[in-house]
Write a protein that holds these residues in place. Structure first.
Motif, PDB file in Angstrom:
ATOM      1  N   PHE A 173       6.685   2.782  -3.689  1.00 35.22           N
ATOM      2  CA  PHE A 173       6.443   1.520  -4.413  1.00 35.22           C
ATOM      3  C   PHE A 173       6.120   0.589  -3.445  1.00 35.22           C
ATOM      4  N   ASN A 174       5.210  -0.083  -3.680  1.00 34.34           N
ATOM      5  CA  ASN A 174       4.783  -1.277  -2.713  1.00 34.34           C
ATOM      6  C   ASN A 174       5.887  -2.044  -2.734  1.00 34.34           C
ATOM      7  N   GLN A 175       6.439  -2.864  -1.491  1.00 31.03           N
ATOM      8  CA  GLN A 175       7.544  -3.641  -1.399  1.00 31.03           C
ATOM      9  C   GLN A 175       7.549  -4.877  -2.122  1.00 31.03           C
ATOM     10  N   SER A 176       6.308  -5.115  -2.667  1.00 32.59           N
ATOM     11  CA  SER A 176       6.149  -6.375  -3.373  1.00 32.59           C
ATOM     12  C   SER A 176       6.345  -6.485  -4.969  1.00 32.59           C
TER      13      SER A 176
ATOM     14  N   ASP B 197      -3.550  -2.440  -9.361  1.00 33.71           N
ATOM     15  CA  ASP B 197      -2.511  -3.333  -8.824  1.00 33.71           C
ATOM     16  C   ASP B 197      -1.603  -2.999  -7.635  1.00 33.71           C
ATOM     17  N   ASN B 198      -1.924  -1.919  -6.994  1.00 39.02           N
ATOM     18  CA  ASN B 198      -1.180  -1.548  -5.940  1.00 39.02           C
ATOM     19  C   ASN B 198       0.121  -1.575  -5.928  1.00 39.02           C
ATOM     20  N   ASP B 199       0.654  -1.438  -7.192  1.00 37.19           N
ATOM     21  CA  ASP B 199       2.356  -1.316  -7.360  1.00 37.19           C
ATOM     22  C   ASP B 199       3.012   0.053  -6.629  1.00 37.19           C
ATOM     23  N   PHE B 200       2.186   1.025  -6.637  1.00 35.75           N
ATOM     24  CA  PHE B 200       2.532   2.238  -6.467  1.00 35.75           C
ATOM     25  C   PHE B 200       1.369   3.185  -5.803  1.00 35.75           C
ATOM     26  N   LEU B 201       1.961   4.163  -5.123  1.00 37.11           N
ATOM     27  CA  LEU B 201       0.744   5.211  -4.637  1.00 37.11           C
ATOM     28  C   LEU B 201       1.662   6.813  -4.836  1.00 37.11           C
ATOM     29  N   LEU B 202       0.815   7.513  -4.813  1.00 42.17           N
ATOM     30  CA  LEU B 202       1.215   8.974  -4.656  1.00 42.17           C
ATOM     31  C   LEU B 202       0.834   9.572  -3.530  1.00 42.17           C
ATOM     32  N   GLN B 203       1.729  10.524  -2.889  1.00 40.75           N
ATOM     33  CA  GLN B 203       1.321  11.149  -1.685  1.00 40.75           C
ATOM     34  C   GLN B 203       1.457  12.766  -1.932  1.00 40.75           C
TER      35      GLN B 203
END
Length: 102
Positions: free
Chosen positions: A52-55, A34-40
């Motif tokens: 977190f995705n800005q949306s 759902d592209n709500d967040f990603l990890l780096q």
């Protein structure tokens, strides 16, 4: 310079246990359903930055943050909330990711 391997297997297991699905892992980034967040991944393994995705709705972001950080600690991983990001598709079908710090 010694280069540590990134603990991608541990991260995949952590996310799966929390009900998230990894949709794509590339270089130091792990994209989640759902592209709500990603990890780096940080250079200092096993630390990961949480963006977190800005949306992403604030309530969803708060719930994810409150579940993922303590669960990661139990697996010997450190997750640090860093900020937000946006993804835009370019004319050449590549994606551009912009990161914004807290």
């Amino acid at each position: 310079m010694k280069h540590s391997l990134r603990p991608l297997g541990k991260v995949l297991q952590l996310l799966e246990e929390l009900g998230h699905e990894v949709t794509y892992a590339y270089d130091d980034l792990v994209f989640v359903n759902d592209n709500d967040f990603l990890l780096q991944f940080e250079n200092a393994c096993p630390t990961l930055n949480l963006f977190f995705n800005q949306s992403c709705l604030k309530n969803n972001a708060d719930n994810i943050e409150q579940s993922i950080i303590p669960a990661a600690d139990k697996k010997g991983l450190s997750i640090v909330k860093k900020g937000t990001y946006t993804v835009t598709e370019q004319a050449d079908e590549n994606l551009q990711i912009e990161f914004f710090s807290n």
